[in-house]
Design an enzyme around this catalytic site. Sequence first.
Site, PDB file in Angstrom:
ATOM      1  N   ASP A  19       2.572   5.528  -6.437  1.00  0.00           N
ATOM      2  CA  ASP A  19       3.828   5.510  -5.685  1.00  0.00           C
ATOM      3  C   ASP A  19       5.056   5.533  -6.571  1.00  0.00           C
ATOM      4  O   ASP A  19       6.155   5.823  -6.105  1.00  0.00           O
ATOM      5  CB  ASP A  19       3.865   4.270  -4.784  1.00  0.00           C
ATOM      6  CG  ASP A  19       2.741   4.294  -3.774  1.00  0.00           C
ATOM      7  OD1 ASP A  19       2.615   5.325  -3.095  1.00  0.00           O
ATOM      8  OD2 ASP A  19       1.977   3.317  -3.677  1.00  0.00           O
TER       9      ASP A  19
ATOM     10  N   HIS B  65      -1.865  -2.391  -9.842  1.00  0.00           N
ATOM     11  CA  HIS B  65      -2.884  -1.844  -8.959  1.00  0.00           C
ATOM     12  C   HIS B  65      -4.065  -2.791  -8.864  1.00  0.00           C
ATOM     13  O   HIS B  65      -4.407  -3.453  -9.844  1.00  0.00           O
ATOM     14  CB  HIS B  65      -3.358  -0.475  -9.461  1.00  0.00           C
ATOM     15  CG  HIS B  65      -4.001   0.316  -8.381  1.00  0.00           C
ATOM     16  ND1 HIS B  65      -5.324   0.184  -8.081  1.00  0.00           N
ATOM     17  CD2 HIS B  65      -3.484   1.203  -7.498  1.00  0.00           C
ATOM     18  CE1 HIS B  65      -5.600   0.983  -7.056  1.00  0.00           C
ATOM     19  NE2 HIS B  65      -4.502   1.606  -6.681  1.00  0.00           N
TER      20      HIS B  65
ATOM     21  N   HIS C 213       0.889  -1.184   0.000  1.00  0.00           N
ATOM     22  CA  HIS C 213       0.000   0.000   0.000  1.00  0.00           C
ATOM     23  C   HIS C 213       0.922   1.229   0.000  1.00  0.00           C
ATOM     24  O   HIS C 213       1.804   1.349  -0.838  1.00  0.00           O
ATOM     25  CB  HIS C 213      -0.923  -0.116   1.217  1.00  0.00           C
ATOM     26  CG  HIS C 213      -2.069   0.850   1.248  1.00  0.00           C
ATOM     27  ND1 HIS C 213      -2.412   1.668   0.213  1.00  0.00           N
ATOM     28  CD2 HIS C 213      -2.987   1.120   2.238  1.00  0.00           C
ATOM     29  CE1 HIS C 213      -3.473   2.410   0.540  1.00  0.00           C
ATOM     30  NE2 HIS C 213      -3.836   2.092   1.769  1.00  0.00           N
TER      31      HIS C 213
END
Length: 391
Positions: A318, A261, A222
């Site tokens: 990210d 994802h 995450h």
Amino acid sequence: MDNYPLNVGLRGVKVADTKVSFIDGEKGILIYRGYRIEELAERSSFMETAYLLLNGELPDPMQLEDFDKQVRAVRELPEYLYACLKSLPNNADPMDVLQAAVPLLAMHDPDLKRETRAANVRMAIKLIARLPVVTAAWERIRNGMEPLPADGNLPHAANFLWQLTGKKPSEEMAHDLDVCLILHADHTFNASTFACREVCSTRAHMYASVAAGVGALSGGLHGGANTRVMGMLLELESEKDIAQWVRNRIDQGERIMGMGHAVYKTMDPRARYLKEMASRLGKSTGQEKWDRLSKSLEEAAVAEFDRRGKTEIRPNVDFYSAPVYHMMGIPRDLFTPIFAISRIAGWCSHVIEEKFAEAQEKPALYRPQAEYVGNYCGLIGCVYEPIEARA
Ligand SMILES: CC(C)(COP(=O)(O)OP(=O)(O)OC[C@H]1O[C@@H](n2cnc3c(N)ncnc32)[C@H](O)[C@@H]1OP(=O)(O)O)[C@@H](O)C(=O)NCCC(=O)NCCS
């Protein structure tokens, strides 16, 4: 119930209604309260976006001014929290420190037991104001420095950078960070938001719920992915053959962090935005190396995933936030706390929605079922042998 997939992380299972945000994973679209994030990143501010998430609509100028003032007014931390931070080992992970700080802040809040929406919004405002202050204070304390007081004249992102570094940031840098905060502010039922909502469904308070969210965010799959992306980039600094490096890594069963994802089957719209920011920052800060390296890694990884038939694995938020924060001079282990500093707006909005059943008929406790696959001797139960007989 029997038709539900088991043990696949609740993929595709709708567990609640929400009015806070929406994702179209196929098309790569993210919407907060009806507004596209690209539009908000271009034209809004984190303060306005936080207001939007918490209240459901954009503020008028007076409402925004008032909200911003309320946030600035509660930046200061209680004295005992500084004492607690100073007693922690210097090598404590900033996400652990942040998670520990949340219930410590609860102990100081007169709104804690007030079960009204207004009281919960006030708690949200305090959390939005204070998570950056805790993060900045910890950075200074662990480096043997005194925390700096907030500067009431500085807006949210600029004040964070000031409290972190002791230097007033340029307008461009503060604006870029503000945009990053907008982009990370909410993301429907991601793992940390679900954690917050699950905890608050027990009628636990805002801080208990948010502490769960911080814990969930810290994980490598995450929010913790951004620090690991930077780890890869640092490793690749001296690597000649990035394509081979990627192949080896995947062959060894390791993941390319910042790629893939659970919901997006195409490039994450936030990554698209951050990729452009990385290019711009590379030029303006004279650190084009990191931008180049990230793009080479993206190219090599996408080609390798395509070769393996995994055409939906593309950069997520990210991937490019890592070089962006690095080029801003932010220490690597603070990347995930910065994610939290932003996501706090979404967490609190979801907690309020859950608590006050704003998207469903009435509040309900989350209580899923599990399929028991363990030891079983029938409903009569297994025979209990006294310990002496078990030798
Ligand atoms: C985010 C993530 C957990 C989503 O995964 P998912 O698509 O829901 O499902 P899975 O984790 O089961 O992955 C499906 C397959 O793709 C592979 N895969 C997914 N992301 C991968 C990555 N970044 N690197 C290598 N392989 C990856 C998995 O190994 C798995 O392969 P398998 O079917 O051969 O076992 C995953 O993409 C990931 O771990 N990414 C890296 C961590 C990251 O960046 N997290 C931040 C998310 S915002």
